[in-house]
Design an enzyme around this catalytic site. Structure first.
Site, PDB file in Angstrom:
ATOM      1  N   LYS A   5     -39.259   2.230  -1.013  1.00  0.00           N
ATOM      2  CA  LYS A   5     -38.598   2.583  -2.270  1.00  0.00           C
ATOM      3  C   LYS A   5     -39.394   2.037  -3.462  1.00  0.00           C
ATOM      4  O   LYS A   5     -39.667   2.732  -4.415  1.00  0.00           O
ATOM      5  CB  LYS A   5     -37.180   2.016  -2.246  1.00  0.00           C
ATOM      6  CG  LYS A   5     -36.368   2.343  -3.460  1.00  0.00           C
ATOM      7  CD  LYS A   5     -34.963   1.786  -3.325  1.00  0.00           C
ATOM      8  CE  LYS A   5     -34.270   1.802  -4.673  1.00  0.00           C
ATOM      9  NZ  LYS A   5     -32.962   1.170  -4.634  1.00  0.00           N
TER      10      LYS A   5
ATOM     11  N   GLU B 187     -45.215  -6.123   3.449  1.00  0.00           N
ATOM     12  CA  GLU B 187     -45.362  -5.688   4.849  1.00  0.00           C
ATOM     13  C   GLU B 187     -45.840  -4.241   4.910  1.00  0.00           C
ATOM     14  O   GLU B 187     -46.799  -3.898   5.618  1.00  0.00           O
ATOM     15  CB  GLU B 187     -44.013  -5.789   5.593  1.00  0.00           C
ATOM     16  CG  GLU B 187     -43.532  -7.194   5.862  1.00  0.00           C
ATOM     17  CD  GLU B 187     -42.735  -7.799   4.706  1.00  0.00           C
ATOM     18  OE1 GLU B 187     -42.817  -7.265   3.573  1.00  0.00           O
ATOM     19  OE2 GLU B 187     -42.050  -8.807   4.945  1.00  0.00           O
TER      20      GLU B 187
ATOM     21  N   GLY C  33     -31.756   0.661  -0.485  1.00  0.00           N
ATOM     22  CA  GLY C  33     -32.589   0.767   0.722  1.00  0.00           C
ATOM     23  C   GLY C  33     -31.776   0.860   1.998  1.00  0.00           C
ATOM     24  O   GLY C  33     -32.022   1.719   2.854  1.00  0.00           O
ATOM     25  N   ARG C  34     -30.780  -0.004   2.131  1.00  0.00           N
ATOM     26  CA  ARG C  34     -30.020  -0.038   3.396  1.00  0.00           C
ATOM     27  C   ARG C  34     -29.033   1.116   3.538  1.00  0.00           C
ATOM     28  O   ARG C  34     -28.344   1.246   4.540  1.00  0.00           O
ATOM     29  CB  ARG C  34     -29.325  -1.389   3.560  1.00  0.00           C
ATOM     30  CG  ARG C  34     -28.481  -1.826   2.380  1.00  0.00           C
ATOM     31  CD  ARG C  34     -28.098  -3.301   2.478  1.00  0.00           C
ATOM     32  NE  ARG C  34     -27.382  -3.777   1.305  1.00  0.00           N
ATOM     33  CZ  ARG C  34     -27.962  -4.220   0.204  1.00  0.00           C
ATOM     34  NH1 ARG C  34     -29.277  -4.237   0.125  1.00  0.00           N
ATOM     35  NH2 ARG C  34     -27.235  -4.655  -0.801  1.00  0.00           N
TER      36      ARG C  34
ATOM     37  N   GLU D 107     -26.782  -7.888   4.299  1.00  0.00           N
ATOM     38  CA  GLU D 107     -27.519  -7.883   3.034  1.00  0.00           C
ATOM     39  C   GLU D 107     -26.574  -7.484   1.885  1.00  0.00           C
ATOM     40  O   GLU D 107     -26.795  -7.850   0.735  1.00  0.00           O
ATOM     41  CB  GLU D 107     -28.717  -6.911   3.109  1.00  0.00           C
ATOM     42  CG  GLU D 107     -29.779  -7.206   2.054  1.00  0.00           C
ATOM     43  CD  GLU D 107     -31.095  -6.461   2.261  1.00  0.00           C
ATOM     44  OE1 GLU D 107     -32.049  -7.048   2.800  1.00  0.00           O
ATOM     45  OE2 GLU D 107     -31.175  -5.282   1.893  1.00  0.00           O
TER      46      GLU D 107
ATOM     47  N   HIS E  77     -22.597  -8.530  30.941  1.00  0.00           N
ATOM     48  CA  HIS E  77     -23.352  -9.414  31.829  1.00  0.00           C
ATOM     49  C   HIS E  77     -24.214 -10.395  31.050  1.00  0.00           C
ATOM     50  O   HIS E  77     -25.111 -11.019  31.602  1.00  0.00           O
ATOM     51  CB  HIS E  77     -24.222  -8.579  32.772  1.00  0.00           C
ATOM     52  CG  HIS E  77     -23.400  -7.716  33.679  1.00  0.00           C
ATOM     53  ND1 HIS E  77     -22.904  -8.178  34.877  1.00  0.00           N
ATOM     54  CD2 HIS E  77     -22.937  -6.456  33.529  1.00  0.00           C
ATOM     55  CE1 HIS E  77     -22.199  -7.208  35.446  1.00  0.00           C
ATOM     56  NE2 HIS E  77     -22.194  -6.162  34.646  1.00  0.00           N
TER      57      HIS E  77
ATOM     58  N   LYS F 213     -39.784 -14.219  -0.392  1.00  0.00           N
ATOM     59  CA  LYS F 213     -40.952 -13.371  -0.702  1.00  0.00           C
ATOM     60  C   LYS F 213     -41.882 -14.113  -1.650  1.00  0.00           C
ATOM     61  O   LYS F 213     -43.094 -14.138  -1.453  1.00  0.00           O
ATOM     62  CB  LYS F 213     -40.496 -12.068  -1.368  1.00  0.00           C
ATOM     63  CG  LYS F 213     -39.854 -11.066  -0.453  1.00  0.00           C
ATOM     64  CD  LYS F 213     -39.635  -9.768  -1.226  1.00  0.00           C
ATOM     65  CE  LYS F 213     -38.668  -8.844  -0.512  1.00  0.00           C
ATOM     66  NZ  LYS F 213     -38.278  -7.696  -1.319  1.00  0.00           N
TER      67      LYS F 213
HETATM   68  O1  F6P Z   1     -36.385  -7.366   1.186  1.00  0.00           O
HETATM   69  C1  F6P Z   1     -35.253  -6.584   1.254  1.00  0.00           C
HETATM   70  C2  F6P Z   1     -35.512  -5.182   0.865  1.00  0.00           C
HETATM   71  O2  F6P Z   1     -35.543  -5.075  -0.517  1.00  0.00           O
HETATM   72  C3  F6P Z   1     -34.466  -4.268   1.470  1.00  0.00           C
HETATM   73  O3  F6P Z   1     -33.308  -4.210   0.751  1.00  0.00           O
HETATM   74  C4  F6P Z   1     -35.205  -2.986   1.561  1.00  0.00           C
HETATM   75  O4  F6P Z   1     -34.551  -2.128   2.406  1.00  0.00           O
HETATM   76  C5  F6P Z   1     -36.539  -3.477   2.065  1.00  0.00           C
HETATM   77  O5  F6P Z   1     -36.733  -4.693   1.378  1.00  0.00           O
HETATM   78  C6  F6P Z   1     -37.705  -2.551   1.879  1.00  0.00           C
HETATM   79  O6  F6P Z   1     -37.965  -2.254   0.554  1.00  0.00           O
HETATM   80  P1  F6P Z   1     -38.878  -1.064   0.131  1.00  0.00           P
HETATM   81  O7  F6P Z   1     -38.275   0.200   0.618  1.00  0.00           O
HETATM   82  O8  F6P Z   1     -38.934  -1.116  -1.358  1.00  0.00           O
HETATM   83  O9  F6P Z   1     -40.243  -1.274   0.738  1.00  0.00           O
END
Ligand code: F6P
Length: 521
Positions: free
Chosen positions: A207, A213, A267-268, A353, A384, A511
């Protein structure tokens, strides 16, 4: 939205008294004293049966919980949520994942603009792109058809699509869809080592397009791709989903290959948007559309049904009952299908979150519990593994059992056994086993000498709460409704706890520190 401390409401006072009056009651006696308890606490909606009767509530409890919902003006909050008001106050944004699956022609206005035409146009772009890739019309740089798709994203840009692709495996087409999320280089390597750059499509989902990452993984993968191909070939193999068009272009992605997103989609909650591109590629656009329709149907149920018959509202209120009165700290999600193996990790982000907050909408520290710890695994595997603790441990852990009337391949023998376990767990948790029953069991087994020592260990207290969600069949549509059910549960609980559910500042500090550490390392 109203700004009310729930603990100051009249309903809260009534609930506190009701808790003290009823906490000793056993589910067995609640069922015995009311033969129509199951019907009273069951809601039927389309292909779903939500059975709340195995929860430690009485009719009074439910009435007071409904009073609580009214006192905090849940109705007004729902209206604000669906109409595009900026209820994500701390980020000054609307919360409109519901607009992404809206199936009627109603306008939804954000900052004076009806967002629906753009939503529809974007869906058409997704459909056209999906059809080209799935049919093999879209070719790679050596003119070969695409066989593999890699979704590069993390958090909401990974968990939702990954969970849905896994859940809808049965409906999958010929494309193999992979997910790279962790910044661990070994994770990336494990995925790309089997891939052929000539036949692989990479979908970069971010987003913000600033996430460390995702950008690191995308760069590593692009470099790997460029070992065989050239810069001009990137357009045939890399597409991106983002709100940050500038950064996407700088990364070298063709403007044609950018799928837009909007800041009013968290995002979520974004799998319904272009973030769901890998879902659409995996199961085809028609099934993706069905997923949206299923969610829309749940939205309509949530929006229009009186609270006493409203499944997400009741689930939320009962959750509040356990968290704030019984002081339970976690909730377990138990789907009785292997397809939903990734549902719990997905819900962990969606729920934790969102409602893992301790400052209320006045900017004050809350003096009551909010978001729960979410965990879970599929039945019967969980039986189990960790179910011992639910049955005989010291903690009260409300459970959601999710079962299906029909399996997908139709193996009746297996399905009967699976569902026998589903019902057995609910019953065992609720009823338990008395000392007398345990005594009789040991006697029948001929263990007369051991009765005295073994008896305390063989007793099950019971009275452990659960909600069962029985669904006709796992389809894109029912999955859409199920996810939307949990999304609305999050919303309602956030309203009642008087917190902001749609920001996630709590992930920022880590972060920042990671960036600082990186320069040191
Ligand atoms: O670090 C949390 C977060 O902001 C989430 O809410 C989001 O889904 C994820 O990082 C990834 O963010 P992006 O889509 O901006 O890479």
């Amino acid at each position: 939205m109203k700004n009310i401390n729930p603990t100051t409401t009249k309903a809260w006072e009534k609930l506190t008294k009701n808790y003290n009056d009823t906490k000793h009651l056993h589910l067995k006696s609640l069922f015995n004293s009311n033969p129509s308890r199951k019907e009273k606490f069951t809601i039927n909606f389309n292909d779903f049966e939500f059975n709340f009767s195995n929860n430690r509530i009485t009719e009074d409890t439910l009435n007071y919980l409904l009073e609580l919902a009214n006192e905090v003006d849940l109705k007004g909050a729902i209206k604000a949520y669906f109409s595009g008001e900026k209820i994500n106050v701390t980020e000054n944004r609307a919360v409109l994942h519901t607009a992404l699956r809206n199936q009627n022609n109603q306008e939804i206005v954000v900052d004076g603009i009806n967002v629906m035409p753009e939503v529809k146009e974007t869906l058409l772009k997704m459909e056209a792109f999906t059809n080209k890739v799935v049919s093999g019309t879209w070719k790679g740089y050596t003119n070969k058809t695409i066989t593999d798709v890699v979704n590069i994203g993390i958090g909401g840009s990974d968990l939702g699509p990954d969970m849905v692709v896994e859940s809808l495996k049965y409906y999958k087409n010929n494309l193999n869809v992979h997910f790279v999320s962790n910044i661990d280089g070994d994770h990336v390597q494990e995925i790309i080592k089997h891939l052929n750059p000539e036949t692989t499509l990479f979908v970069i989902v971010s987003k913000t397009f600033t996430t460390q990452e995702t950008l690191t993984n995308s760069t590593t993968i692009k470099n790997w791709f460029l070992e065989k191909a050239t810069e001009k070939d990137v357009a045939k193999h890399f597409v991106a989903v983002s709100t940050n068009l500038k950064n996407v272009r700088e990364f070298g992605i063709d403007s044609e290959n950018i799928f837009p997103m909007w800041d009013w989609v968290g995002g979520r909650f974004s799998l319904w948007s272009t973030v769901g591109l890998s879902i659409s590629l995996a199961v085809g656009f028609k099934n993706f559309k069905e997923l949206l329709i299923g969610a829309f149907e749940m939205d309509e149920h949530f929006k229009n049904t009186p609270f006493e018959k409203n499944a997400p509202v009741l689930a939320s209120l009962i959750g509040i009952w356990y968290t704030n009165f019984y002081k339970s700290e976690s909730e377990v999600i138990l789907p009785y299908t292997q397809y939903l193996t990734k549902l719990a990790p997905y819900l962990q982000q969606a729920i934790m979150e969102s409602n893992g907050k301790s400052v209320d909408r006045n900017g004050n520290q809350v003096a009551y519990q909010t978001g729960n710890i979410i965990w879970g695994s599929t039945g019967t595997n969980s039986q189990h593994a960790f179910m011992q603790l639910l049955h005989q441990g010291t903690k009260l852990i409300p459970a959601d059992f999710i079962g299906f009337k029909n399996s997908l391949y139709g193996n009746k023998e297996h399905h009967k056994k699976l569902m026998a376990n589903f019902y057995a767990q609910i019953q065992a948790l609720a009823e338990g086993k008395t000392k007398e029953e345990a005594h009789l069991d040991l006697k029948t087994q001929g263990k007369m000498d051991e009765i005295e020592t073994l008896l305390p260990y063989k007793v099950f207290e019971g009275n452990k709460p659960s909600t069962s969600i029985l669904i006709n069949k796992l389809t894109p549509k029912t999955l859409g409704s199920l996810i939307a059910f949990y999304e609305h549960k999050i919303f309602v609980q956030g309203v009642i706890w008087n917190i902001y559910s749609y920001d996630q500042f709590g992930v920022e500090l880590g972060k920042e520190l990671a960036h600082k550490n990186l320069t040191k390392l």
